[in-house]
Design a protein around this motif. Structure first.
Motif, PDB file in Angstrom:
ATOM      1  N   LEU A 222     -38.855 -19.031   3.460  1.00 41.17           N
ATOM      2  CA  LEU A 222     -39.524 -17.829   2.973  1.00 41.17           C
ATOM      3  C   LEU A 222     -38.697 -16.579   3.234  1.00 41.17           C
ATOM      4  N   GLU A 223     -37.905 -16.618   4.314  1.00 38.14           N
ATOM      5  CA  GLU A 223     -37.096 -15.457   4.672  1.00 38.14           C
ATOM      6  C   GLU A 223     -35.817 -15.351   3.844  1.00 38.14           C
ATOM      7  N   VAL A 224     -35.155 -16.476   3.590  1.00 39.22           N
ATOM      8  CA  VAL A 224     -33.823 -16.403   2.963  1.00 39.22           C
ATOM      9  C   VAL A 224     -33.756 -16.999   1.567  1.00 39.22           C
ATOM     10  N   ALA A 225     -34.761 -17.753   1.131  1.00 40.50           N
ATOM     11  CA  ALA A 225     -34.814 -18.302  -0.230  1.00 40.50           C
ATOM     12  C   ALA A 225     -36.277 -18.372  -0.652  1.00 40.50           C
ATOM     13  N   PRO A 226     -36.917 -17.223  -0.868  1.00 44.23           N
ATOM     14  CA  PRO A 226     -38.359 -17.168  -1.113  1.00 44.23           C
ATOM     15  C   PRO A 226     -38.728 -17.694  -2.499  1.00 44.23           C
ATOM     16  N   PRO A 227     -40.025 -17.890  -2.748  1.00 44.10           N
ATOM     17  CA  PRO A 227     -40.483 -18.322  -4.078  1.00 44.10           C
ATOM     18  C   PRO A 227     -39.940 -17.400  -5.161  1.00 44.10           C
ATOM     19  N   GLY A 228     -39.567 -17.998  -6.287  1.00 43.83           N
ATOM     20  CA  GLY A 228     -38.980 -17.243  -7.386  1.00 43.83           C
ATOM     21  C   GLY A 228     -37.473 -17.222  -7.365  1.00 43.83           C
TER      22      GLY A 228
ATOM     23  N   ILE B  59     -27.641 -32.875  -8.160  1.00 41.82           N
ATOM     24  CA  ILE B  59     -27.515 -31.581  -8.833  1.00 41.82           C
ATOM     25  C   ILE B  59     -26.747 -30.647  -7.927  1.00 41.82           C
ATOM     26  N   ARG B  60     -25.670 -30.099  -8.452  1.00 44.88           N
ATOM     27  CA  ARG B  60     -24.870 -29.130  -7.711  1.00 44.88           C
ATOM     28  C   ARG B  60     -25.174 -27.748  -8.269  1.00 44.88           C
ATOM     29  N   TYR B  61     -25.799 -26.931  -7.481  1.00 41.30           N
ATOM     30  CA  TYR B  61     -26.094 -25.550  -7.869  1.00 41.30           C
ATOM     31  C   TYR B  61     -24.978 -24.651  -7.322  1.00 41.30           C
ATOM     32  N   ASP B  62     -24.328 -23.897  -8.220  1.00 43.12           N
ATOM     33  CA  ASP B  62     -23.219 -23.053  -7.783  1.00 43.12           C
ATOM     34  C   ASP B  62     -23.513 -21.556  -7.895  1.00 43.12           C
ATOM     35  N   ARG B  63     -24.714 -21.198  -8.328  1.00 35.49           N
ATOM     36  CA  ARG B  63     -25.106 -19.791  -8.374  1.00 35.49           C
ATOM     37  C   ARG B  63     -26.576 -19.674  -7.988  1.00 35.49           C
ATOM     38  N   VAL B  64     -26.938 -18.543  -7.421  1.00 32.84           N
ATOM     39  CA  VAL B  64     -28.321 -18.318  -7.026  1.00 32.84           C
ATOM     40  C   VAL B  64     -28.678 -16.868  -7.291  1.00 32.84           C
ATOM     41  N   LYS B  65     -29.954 -16.633  -7.577  1.00 29.01           N
ATOM     42  CA  LYS B  65     -30.450 -15.276  -7.788  1.00 29.01           C
ATOM     43  C   LYS B  65     -31.798 -15.143  -7.104  1.00 29.01           C
ATOM     44  N   LEU B  66     -31.835 -14.372  -6.023  1.00 24.77           N
ATOM     45  CA  LEU B  66     -33.097 -14.095  -5.354  1.00 24.77           C
ATOM     46  C   LEU B  66     -33.855 -13.034  -6.132  1.00 24.77           C
ATOM     47  N   PRO B  67     -35.175 -13.025  -6.069  1.00 23.09           N
ATOM     48  CA  PRO B  67     -35.957 -12.028  -6.806  1.00 23.09           C
ATOM     49  C   PRO B  67     -35.493 -10.605  -6.503  1.00 23.09           C
ATOM     50  N   GLY B  68     -35.190  -9.861  -7.562  1.00 20.39           N
ATOM     51  CA  GLY B  68     -34.795  -8.475  -7.404  1.00 20.39           C
ATOM     52  C   GLY B  68     -33.378  -8.259  -6.922  1.00 20.39           C
ATOM     53  N   GLN B  69     -32.574  -9.334  -6.812  1.00 21.82           N
ATOM     54  CA  GLN B  69     -31.202  -9.200  -6.335  1.00 21.82           C
ATOM     55  C   GLN B  69     -30.214  -9.676  -7.381  1.00 21.82           C
ATOM     56  N   ASP B  70     -28.936  -9.400  -7.156  1.00 24.12           N
ATOM     57  CA  ASP B  70     -27.891  -9.842  -8.066  1.00 24.12           C
ATOM     58  C   ASP B  70     -27.611 -11.330  -7.875  1.00 24.12           C
ATOM     59  N   GLU B  71     -27.014 -11.917  -8.870  1.00 26.03           N
ATOM     60  CA  GLU B  71     -26.617 -13.321  -8.812  1.00 26.03           C
ATOM     61  C   GLU B  71     -25.414 -13.472  -7.893  1.00 26.03           C
ATOM     62  N   ARG B  72     -25.380 -14.567  -7.102  1.00 25.02           N
ATOM     63  CA  ARG B  72     -24.280 -14.801  -6.166  1.00 25.02           C
ATOM     64  C   ARG B  72     -23.800 -16.242  -6.263  1.00 25.02           C
TER      65      ARG B  72
END
Length: 581
Positions: A505-511, A535-548
């Motif tokens: 919930l702190e570092v990879a919250p819902p959404g 499945i290899r995920y190479d990008r992530v986007k937290l709600p309201g943040q930029d893609e990393r």
């Protein structure tokens, strides 16, 4: 059958619409090919998904989409044919069925000239001008949301699931409206940064955003020879990072046209055309004054799909002059003449007009629009006499009847078994058609994306031993067991469910959304625990943040492998890693 898990089987009837098969499965609706009075239509049915946390809004979104479509009547915009409710209570809208290619597929299959590409965009800009005059914004313009009709070559704008209109209710719960990251105007990301602490701040989507998206579409068609593939493309919407012009990427593009594209994707919205009516006029004037350099294809066909020559065992000179293509040609020819026979035999699976292979069974996921590449490029339309040899499956081998001349000079029938090496030299779709048993894509070991380790440690504060729960494919419910296509792109999402660990919930919250690719590990690959989906995920986007960039891997048991697809549960936990396993 609950509304949440709505699936209409082949043969079902909804208000007189006879369901043939599923065409597509999006975040908030499922689209079916249906028939009524002997004519084909597309039926889009709203779905309710617990994983989306938006079970109430799906109905509102369908109401808004239907209302939007009823406001429009244009030959280059998809037309509604009726609406109502299925027996489960889910709203539907019936649409005209467009038999065509997406813009990306059209570029690869038909090899249009620069003039033809420009003509399509003149028409699109005119259709958007008509739409904007009525207060409608599409908000998700991209290459897959425009179809080129096969019968007349006219473009048709589709998928108004993200569209809105003047005075429409705002259904967005985040800072930005729904859409696709690549086609968002840079001012949207600037807005997020400026209002990151204002949870109720909502970006006001404008015509300038629509013009930017159209410019990205044109840039991609002019610079990318294979736009259906998931290539690493130039970032166009970073407010600070410059990008090369279309002319610099592809010298075939006339500089005046490249300059026009630059105005459409300018980082300063005030430098873009003032509206789509002005853009339409500018594109039309450019088209009318175009010279001979516009009559060439944006890319040589050999840069796109040289598989016609490869199938015949002949390497075109243009392909051999290109080092990356030369490597693929060498690998293909190394498989020997049997590969050419196998490829020719599979032509029976392709329609002469260049369509995709015949659709998968009705109960399966929608057919692939751009087959993953194993080692050869995916087949392009080929004009080869239809093969008469049958292709059969038997156990783990493939038997192919090929003629052989007897001592008396009469043709005899012998059985040819394709080796694993020969199968591996084919593209995935061709290998499946030929019945190759090993036509799955296996992940290879390689390093994480550039900057991933730093982004995970410094920006996301992830640790090596972190594990997060995901819905692996956000187009389906987390509780479902679904079919994945090895080699295809997958977007996962952290569901809004109770019981998530505090750490997550702190570092990879819902959404939180994860972007990656699916693979398959069979028990024949030395895997002791049995076959698995990876499945290899190479990008992530937290709600309201930029893609990393990230390194995040999910490995979950497979329940079946059929027709080149792997079956697995759609909800599983994954792990943070510093190198792909």
């Amino acid at each position: 059958m609950t509304a949440n898990l709505l699936r209409l089987p082949s043969g079902a009837i909804v208000d007189g619409w006879h369901v043939s098969r599923e065409l597509g499965n999006g975040g908030f609706a499922v689209v079916y090919l249906v028939e009524k009075n002997g004519k084909p239509y597309a039926l889009k049915v709203a779905r309710h998904r617990e994983a989306s946390g938006d079970d109430k809004q799906t109905h509102a979104r369908m109401v808004r989409e239907t209302t939007t479509l009823l406001m429009l009547n244009h030959p280059n915009i998809i037309r509604p044919q009726g609406h109502g409710y299925a027996e489960t209570g889910n709203m539907y809208v019936a649409l005209e069925y467009v038999d065509g290619w997406t813009l990306a597929e059209w570029k690869e299959r038909k090899h249009p000239t620069i003039h033809e590409i420009l003509r399509v965009f003149v028409t699109l800009a005119s259709a958007l001008s008509y739409m904007h005059e009525r207060g409608v914004l599409h908000r998700d313009l991209k290459l897959v949301n425009v179809l080129i009709r096969k019968s007349d070559g006219e473009p048709v704008i589709i998928d108004f699931g993200c569209a809105t209109y003047s005075l429409a209710e705002d259904l967005t719960e985040e800072g930005l409206p729904p859409g696709t990251e690549r086609f968002r105007a840079p001012e949207q990301f600037s807005f997020l940064r400026e209002h990151k602490n204002e949870h109720r701040a909502r970006y006001a989507f404008k015509v300038a955003d629509e013009i930017f998206a159209l410019g990205v579409m044109l840039y991609d068609l002019l610079t990318d020879p294979r736009p259906t593939e998931n290539n690493r493309r130039k970032i166009l919407n970073d407010p600070l990072l410059p990008h090369p012009s279309a002319f610099r990427v592809n010298p075939r593009i006339p500089e005046p046209l490249s300059d026009l594209v630059e105005t459409m994707i300018s980082r300063d919205p005030s430098k873009r055309p003032v509206d789509t009516e002005a853009l339409s006029r500018e594109l039309k004037e450019h088209l009318e004054s175009s010279g001979a350099e516009y009559m060439l294809p944006a890319h040589a066909p050999s840069e796109q799909w040289p598989s016609g020559a490869l199938a015949a065992g002949v390497a075109p000179a243009a392909a051999l002059s290109d080092p990356p293509l030369r490597k693929r040609v060498s690998r293909a020819l190394a498989a020997g003449a049997a590969v050419a026979v196998a490829l020719a035999s599979t032509v029976a699976f392709w329609r002469v007009s260049g369509d995709l292979p015949a659709p998968l069974p009705d109960h399966s996921p929608p057919p692939m629009t751009s087959p993953p590449d194993m080692s050869l490029p995916s087949p392009a339309p080929m004009v080869i006499p239809p093969a008469t040899d049958a292709v059969q499956k038997e156990g783990s081998t493939v038997k192919m009847d090929t003629p052989e001349v007897s001592a008396q000079g009469r043709p005899q029938r012998v059985q040819k078994r394709l080796s694993a090496g020969e199968c591996a030299a084919m593209s995935l779709v061709v290998a499946l058609a030929a019945g190759c048993p090993g036509s799955q894509i296996r992940p290879e070991s390689f390093t994480c994306p550039a900057g991933a380790v730093g982004a995970m440690e410094d920006d996301l504060h992830w640790k090596d031993d972190d594990g997060f729960l995901l819905v692996l494919d956000d187009r389906h419910d987390g509780e479902e067991t679904i079919w994945f296509t090895p080699g295809s792109d997958v977007v996962g999402v952290v569901p809004k469910v109770k019981g998530l660990p505090r750490r997550q919930l702190e570092v990879a919250p819902p959404g939180t959304r994860f972007y990656g690719k699916a693979y398959y590990l069979s028990d024949k690959m030395g895997r002791a625990d049995g076959p698995a989906l990876v499945i290899r995920y190479d990008r992530v986007k937290l709600p309201g943040q930029d893609e990393r960039p990230v390194c995040f891997v999910v490995e979950t048991p497979s329940y079946g492998f059929k027709d080149g697809r792997v079956q697995a549960a759609n909800e599983s936990a994954g792990d943070v890693v510093d190198r792909w396993p």
